[in-house]
Design a protein around this motif. Structure first.
Motif, PDB file in Angstrom:
ATOM      1  N   GLN A  85      80.835  68.595  38.469  1.00 26.94           N
ATOM      2  CA  GLN A  85      81.596  67.756  38.229  1.00 26.94           C
ATOM      3  C   GLN A  85      82.629  68.469  38.285  1.00 26.94           C
ATOM      4  OE1 GLN A  85      80.187  64.677  39.393  1.00 26.94           O
ATOM      5  NE2 GLN A  85      78.229  64.852  38.995  1.00 26.94           N
ATOM      6  N   THR A  86      83.691  67.514  38.385  1.00 20.64           N
ATOM      7  CA  THR A  86      84.724  68.243  38.735  1.00 20.64           C
ATOM      8  C   THR A  86      85.960  67.980  36.903  1.00 20.64           C
ATOM      9  OG1 THR A  86      85.621  65.987  39.552  1.00 20.64           O
ATOM     10  CG2 THR A  86      85.540  68.066  41.080  1.00 20.64           C
ATOM     11  N   GLY A  87      85.395  66.996  36.962  1.00 14.34           N
ATOM     12  CA  GLY A  87      86.552  66.700  34.906  1.00 14.34           C
ATOM     13  C   GLY A  87      84.960  67.034  33.865  1.00 14.34           C
ATOM     14  N   GLY A  88      86.182  66.846  32.294  1.00 18.81           N
ATOM     15  CA  GLY A  88      84.811  66.675  31.361  1.00 18.81           C
ATOM     16  C   GLY A  88      84.165  65.338  31.199  1.00 18.81           C
ATOM     17  N   SER A  89      85.230  64.026  31.682  1.00 21.09           N
ATOM     18  CA  SER A  89      84.501  63.051  30.843  1.00 21.09           C
ATOM     19  C   SER A  89      83.731  62.617  32.308  1.00 21.09           C
ATOM     20  CB  SER A  89      85.436  62.165  31.471  1.00 21.09           C
ATOM     21  OG  SER A  89      86.723  62.166  31.322  1.00 21.09           O
ATOM     22  N   GLU A  90      83.465  63.183  33.558  1.00 17.74           N
ATOM     23  CA  GLU A  90      82.364  63.584  34.380  1.00 17.74           C
ATOM     24  C   GLU A  90      81.032  63.617  34.095  1.00 17.74           C
ATOM     25  OE1 GLU A  90      83.280  64.649  38.391  1.00 17.74           O
ATOM     26  OE2 GLU A  90      84.767  62.116  38.594  1.00 17.74           O
ATOM     27  N   TYR A 145      93.762  73.576  26.919  1.00 16.94           N
ATOM     28  CA  TYR A 145      92.242  74.022  27.166  1.00 16.94           C
ATOM     29  C   TYR A 145      91.849  74.618  28.186  1.00 16.94           C
ATOM     30  CZ  TYR A 145      93.639  72.142  21.986  1.00 16.94           C
ATOM     31  OH  TYR A 145      94.317  71.822  21.200  1.00 16.94           O
ATOM     32  N   VAL A 146      93.350  74.799  29.674  1.00 17.53           N
ATOM     33  CA  VAL A 146      92.730  75.053  30.651  1.00 17.53           C
ATOM     34  C   VAL A 146      92.820  76.354  31.134  1.00 17.53           C
ATOM     35  CG1 VAL A 146      92.617  74.239  32.740  1.00 17.53           C
ATOM     36  CG2 VAL A 146      92.607  72.577  31.111  1.00 17.53           C
ATOM     37  N   ALA A 147      93.779  77.110  30.947  1.00 19.32           N
ATOM     38  CA  ALA A 147      94.686  78.262  31.891  1.00 19.32           C
ATOM     39  C   ALA A 147      93.510  79.376  30.521  1.00 19.32           C
ATOM     40  CB  ALA A 147      95.287  78.089  31.591  1.00 19.32           C
ATOM     41  N   SER A 148      92.564  79.347  30.462  1.00 17.28           N
ATOM     42  CA  SER A 148      91.648  80.479  29.983  1.00 17.28           C
ATOM     43  C   SER A 148      91.719  82.140  29.847  1.00 17.28           C
ATOM     44  CB  SER A 148      89.721  80.243  30.236  1.00 17.28           C
ATOM     45  OG  SER A 148      89.873  80.199  31.383  1.00 17.28           O
ATOM     46  N   VAL A 149      92.431  81.860  31.547  1.00 16.99           N
ATOM     47  CA  VAL A 149      92.258  83.659  31.850  1.00 16.99           C
ATOM     48  C   VAL A 149      93.739  84.054  32.520  1.00 16.99           C
ATOM     49  CG1 VAL A 149      90.259  83.931  32.642  1.00 16.99           C
ATOM     50  CG2 VAL A 149      91.761  83.179  34.313  1.00 16.99           C
ATOM     51  N   GLY A 150      94.837  82.805  31.567  1.00 14.61           N
ATOM     52  CA  GLY A 150      95.634  82.752  31.983  1.00 14.61           C
ATOM     53  C   GLY A 150      96.455  82.771  33.463  1.00 14.61           C
ATOM     54  N   HIS A 151      97.363  82.159  33.359  1.00 10.42           N
ATOM     55  CA  HIS A 151      98.176  81.502  34.751  1.00 10.42           C
ATOM     56  C   HIS A 151      98.715  83.137  35.516  1.00 10.42           C
ATOM     57  CE1 HIS A 151      99.230  78.208  32.776  1.00 10.42           C
ATOM     58  NE2 HIS A 151      99.449  78.428  31.863  1.00 10.42           N
ATOM     59  N   CYS A 209      83.822  76.136  42.205  1.00 12.11           N
ATOM     60  CA  CYS A 209      82.714  77.197  41.706  1.00 12.11           C
ATOM     61  C   CYS A 209      83.314  78.066  42.512  1.00 12.11           C
ATOM     62  CB  CYS A 209      81.273  76.715  42.590  1.00 12.11           C
ATOM     63  SG  CYS A 209      80.632  75.047  42.216  1.00 12.11           S
ATOM     64  N   ALA A 210      83.979  78.910  43.056  1.00 13.05           N
ATOM     65  CA  ALA A 210      84.388  80.123  43.128  1.00 13.05           C
ATOM     66  C   ALA A 210      85.381  80.561  42.426  1.00 13.05           C
ATOM     67  CB  ALA A 210      85.385  80.146  44.703  1.00 13.05           C
ATOM     68  N   ALA A 211      86.355  79.856  42.070  1.00 13.95           N
ATOM     69  CA  ALA A 211      86.754  79.703  40.531  1.00 13.95           C
ATOM     70  C   ALA A 211      86.643  79.991  39.670  1.00 13.95           C
ATOM     71  CB  ALA A 211      87.958  78.773  40.692  1.00 13.95           C
ATOM     72  N   GLY A 212      84.889  79.289  39.949  1.00 10.84           N
ATOM     73  CA  GLY A 212      84.569  79.562  37.949  1.00 10.84           C
ATOM     74  C   GLY A 212      83.769  81.104  37.709  1.00 10.84           C
ATOM     75  N   ILE A 213      82.948  80.890  39.071  1.00  4.77           N
ATOM     76  CA  ILE A 213      83.119  82.576  39.191  1.00  4.77           C
ATOM     77  C   ILE A 213      83.395  83.793  38.814  1.00  4.77           C
ATOM     78  CG2 ILE A 213      81.796  84.215  40.680  1.00  4.77           C
ATOM     79  CD1 ILE A 213      80.568  81.927  42.072  1.00  4.77           C
ATOM     80  N   ALA A 214      84.471  83.534  39.121  1.00  6.79           N
ATOM     81  CA  ALA A 214      85.977  84.760  38.884  1.00  6.79           C
ATOM     82  C   ALA A 214      86.714  84.516  37.918  1.00  6.79           C
ATOM     83  CB  ALA A 214      86.719  84.574  40.243  1.00  6.79           C
ATOM     84  N   VAL A 215      86.720  83.427  37.018  1.00  2.47           N
ATOM     85  CA  VAL A 215      86.875  83.118  35.566  1.00  2.47           C
ATOM     86  C   VAL A 215      86.165  83.850  34.750  1.00  2.47           C
ATOM     87  CG1 VAL A 215      87.682  81.681  33.713  1.00  2.47           C
ATOM     88  CG2 VAL A 215      88.710  81.137  36.139  1.00  2.47           C
ATOM     89  N   SER A 235      87.541  76.753  34.800  1.00  2.00           N
ATOM     90  CA  SER A 235      87.736  77.152  35.895  1.00  2.00           C
ATOM     91  C   SER A 235      89.201  77.683  35.628  1.00  2.00           C
ATOM     92  CB  SER A 235      87.934  76.597  37.480  1.00  2.00           C
ATOM     93  OG  SER A 235      88.672  75.386  36.629  1.00  2.00           O
ATOM     94  N   GLY A 236      89.648  77.215  34.658  1.00  2.00           N
ATOM     95  CA  GLY A 236      91.139  78.894  34.557  1.00  2.00           C
ATOM     96  C   GLY A 236      91.945  77.472  35.019  1.00  2.00           C
ATOM     97  N   GLY A 237      92.157  75.887  35.814  1.00  2.00           N
ATOM     98  CA  GLY A 237      92.899  75.204  35.828  1.00  2.00           C
ATOM     99  C   GLY A 237      92.869  75.770  37.384  1.00  2.00           C
ATOM    100  N   TYR A 238      92.888  77.086  38.220  1.00  2.00           N
ATOM    101  CA  TYR A 238      92.702  76.999  39.207  1.00  2.00           C
ATOM    102  C   TYR A 238      92.116  76.155  40.513  1.00  2.00           C
ATOM    103  CZ  TYR A 238      94.872  81.418  37.497  1.00  2.00           C
ATOM    104  OH  TYR A 238      94.990  81.991  36.481  1.00  2.00           O
ATOM    105  N   ALA A 239      91.172  75.371  39.795  1.00  2.00           N
ATOM    106  CA  ALA A 239      90.010  73.876  40.904  1.00  2.00           C
ATOM    107  C   ALA A 239      90.162  73.964  39.700  1.00  2.00           C
ATOM    108  CB  ALA A 239      89.942  74.538  40.961  1.00  2.00           C
ATOM    109  N   PRO A 240      89.226  72.113  39.815  1.00  2.00           N
ATOM    110  CA  PRO A 240      89.096  71.345  39.439  1.00  2.00           C
ATOM    111  C   PRO A 240      87.280  70.943  39.055  1.00  2.00           C
ATOM    112  CG  PRO A 240      89.880  69.847  40.571  1.00  2.00           C
ATOM    113  CD  PRO A 240      90.170  71.253  41.206  1.00  2.00           C
ATOM    114  N   LEU A 241      87.019  71.984  37.342  1.00  2.00           N
ATOM    115  CA  LEU A 241      85.203  72.083  38.222  1.00  2.00           C
ATOM    116  C   LEU A 241      84.596  71.968  36.522  1.00  2.00           C
ATOM    117  CD1 LEU A 241      82.996  73.602  39.044  1.00  2.00           C
ATOM    118  CD2 LEU A 241      83.719  75.670  37.849  1.00  2.00           C
TER     119      LEU A 241
END
Ligand code: PLP
Length: 453
Positions: free
Chosen positions: A118-123, A62-68, A334-340, A292-298
């Protein structure tokens, strides 16, 4: 040092030795019999180290929201790497984190407006629990500390998130859990824990939460944490009244309602957040995975303005939100998050999730009509699941981990999905096309047929 190609060829030549150097999430001895090691990916496909192609009907997890291999996200990350790759978290933040927080404030429903990255869901589920406890303390209710979670739920691996979770298989080995957590039954209509049927049930699974809070003493209860659609347990999609009822119970008892949208957020259910799909604004919304679509932990914990306001005040009286990790608000993430987010909004990927979700649902219902072993089809948008039964009338479970057999066969047939002994779940990237949805259903059809013999 051994190069990666050498390591990979060594892995192929001597799997046993190579594979014992790493802990994987799967049961290791079982995994190493047929180790899956992905080497590259593009669009909605993965290729493993042997060159075999897989249709990714799970977005990794459930991570690669905008594809690989999304070029826009990759270019944004490159640009950010040239500008600033890390800012000092103990002294402030950075422009991309501020920009992303503002974007989220615009996109989240209601007055959800203030973000902790943060960087992961548990956090972030852990942060939400801490936020609730500290908020009540700051508001003059230091005795409100208990957190109500649900059986069968999953909020993460760290001890607080794990204690809020309700999966015995992942908890028992780590017991004792943290104190202050209790659990209620999830809204499993297909197997109602109260032996009732919807709608005559009056949504007991929701209304009973009020009794639990009253019996515990509302002055001791800080928060209720739920996934709008539960994943573990087999895609538990609540009746439409369920979340609104929880909302009003929480309001009556000054209990914060936390939505764990780590899977359901970022377009997966056909709206940016499942909070919109169900028309309920929580007090705190946690999102990760597809963000972040998996491009960086977010990941992000987003709370309502009035809750965040409690953390402002003179330093002598107010320590601010006492929670933090080294990589919070990392500029690359965060840059990955904005682009996603831009991809999801500008390409109307929520609309695509709704349309393709309907197609996927129809395909799964066709499979249910064809094979008597599918008892229920559940979910919203591009988050769908099927539950296997040996008898539709009695709903008796399929024996011998049937779902695992189907999932493993699907993998052999080039399809990645989430499988459990009794259910299978699908969550393909939001960019998935109609043809790819049909292919997912066709591979599942073939795999079911093969397993049933
Ligand atoms: C609903 C939900 N919450 C929380 C988590 C924990 O996230 P992470 O594994 O990134 O810590 C997960 C992970 O699968 C999840 O599915």
């Amino acid at each position: 040092m051994t190069s990666i190609p050498e390591l990979i060829s060594e892995a192929q030549a001597s799997e046993e030795r190579f594979l014992r150097q790493i802990f994987v999430r799967d049961q290791m001895a079982e995994w190493s019999k047929q180790p899956l090691i992905m080497a590259r990916a593009d669009g909605v496909h993965y290729w493993d180290v042997q060159g075999k192609r897989y249709l990714d009907a799970l977005s990794g997890i459930y991570v690669a929201s905008v594809g690989h291999n999304n070029r826009r996200v990759i270019e944004e990350i490159r640009r950010q790497l040239d500008r600033l790759h890390f800012s000092p978290p103990m002294h402030g933040t950075n422009p991309v984190a501020v920009q992303l927080a503002n974007l989220l404030a615009e996109l989240t429903p209601g007055d959800l407006a203030v973000t902790k990255f943060q960087t992961g869901g548990s956090e972030v589920t852990e942060a939400a629990i801490k936020l609730a406890r500290q908020y009540h303390r700051l508001m003059g209710h230091p005795g409100k500390y208990k957190v109500i979670g649900r059986y069968l739920s999953w909020h993460g691996s760290t001890l607080g998130a794990l204690s809020a979770s309700g999966l015995k298989g992942r908890k028992t080995v780590n017991e004792p859990m943290a104190p202050g957590f209790l659990h209620v039954f999830p809204p499993s209509c297909y197997r109602c824990p109260f032996g009732k049927a919807y709608p005559e049930c009056g949504v007991t699974c929701a209304t009973i939460v009020e009794q639990v809070i009253e019996l515990e003493d509302p002055e001791t209860v800080a928060a209720l944490i739920v996934e709008p659609i539960g994943h573990t347990g087999g895609v538990i999609d609540p009746p439409e009244e369920y979340l609104p009822i929880l909302r009003s119970i929480c309001d009556r008892h000054n209990v914060l309602l936390i939505f764990d949208e780590i899977i359901t957020g970022m377009g997966r259910t056909g709206r940016m957040f499942a909070a919109e799909t169900f028309g309920v604004v929580p007090d705190v919304l946690c999102v990760a995975k597809g963000m972040s679509g998996g491009y960086a932990p977010l990941s992000a914990m987003i709370c309502r303005r009035r809750i965040a306001d409690a953390f402002w005040g003179p330093i002598a009286e107010n320590p601010g939100f006492v929670e933090g990790h080294t990589f919070e608000g990392n500029p690359i993430s965060c840059a990955a998050g904005i682009a996603v987010l831009r991809e999801i909004v500008e390409r109307d990927l929520c609309g695509n999730a709704r349309r393709q979700g309907e197609r996927l649902r129809a395909g799964l219902e066709d499979l249910a009509a064809k094979y008597g072993v599918i008892g229920d089809v559940r979910g919203k948008g591009l988050f769908q699941g099927i539950e296997f039964v040996s008898d539709r009338a009695t709903k008796a479970a399929m024996p011998d981990a049937f779902g695992v057999k189907v999932g493993r066969r699907a993998l052999e047939n080039g399809l990645l999905c989430r499988f459990d002994p009794h259910w299978i779940a699908l969550g393909p990237p939001l960019i998935t096309t109609s043809e790819q949805i049909d292919e997912i259903v066709a591979i599942l059809d073939r795999s079911l047929g093969e397993v049933l013999g």
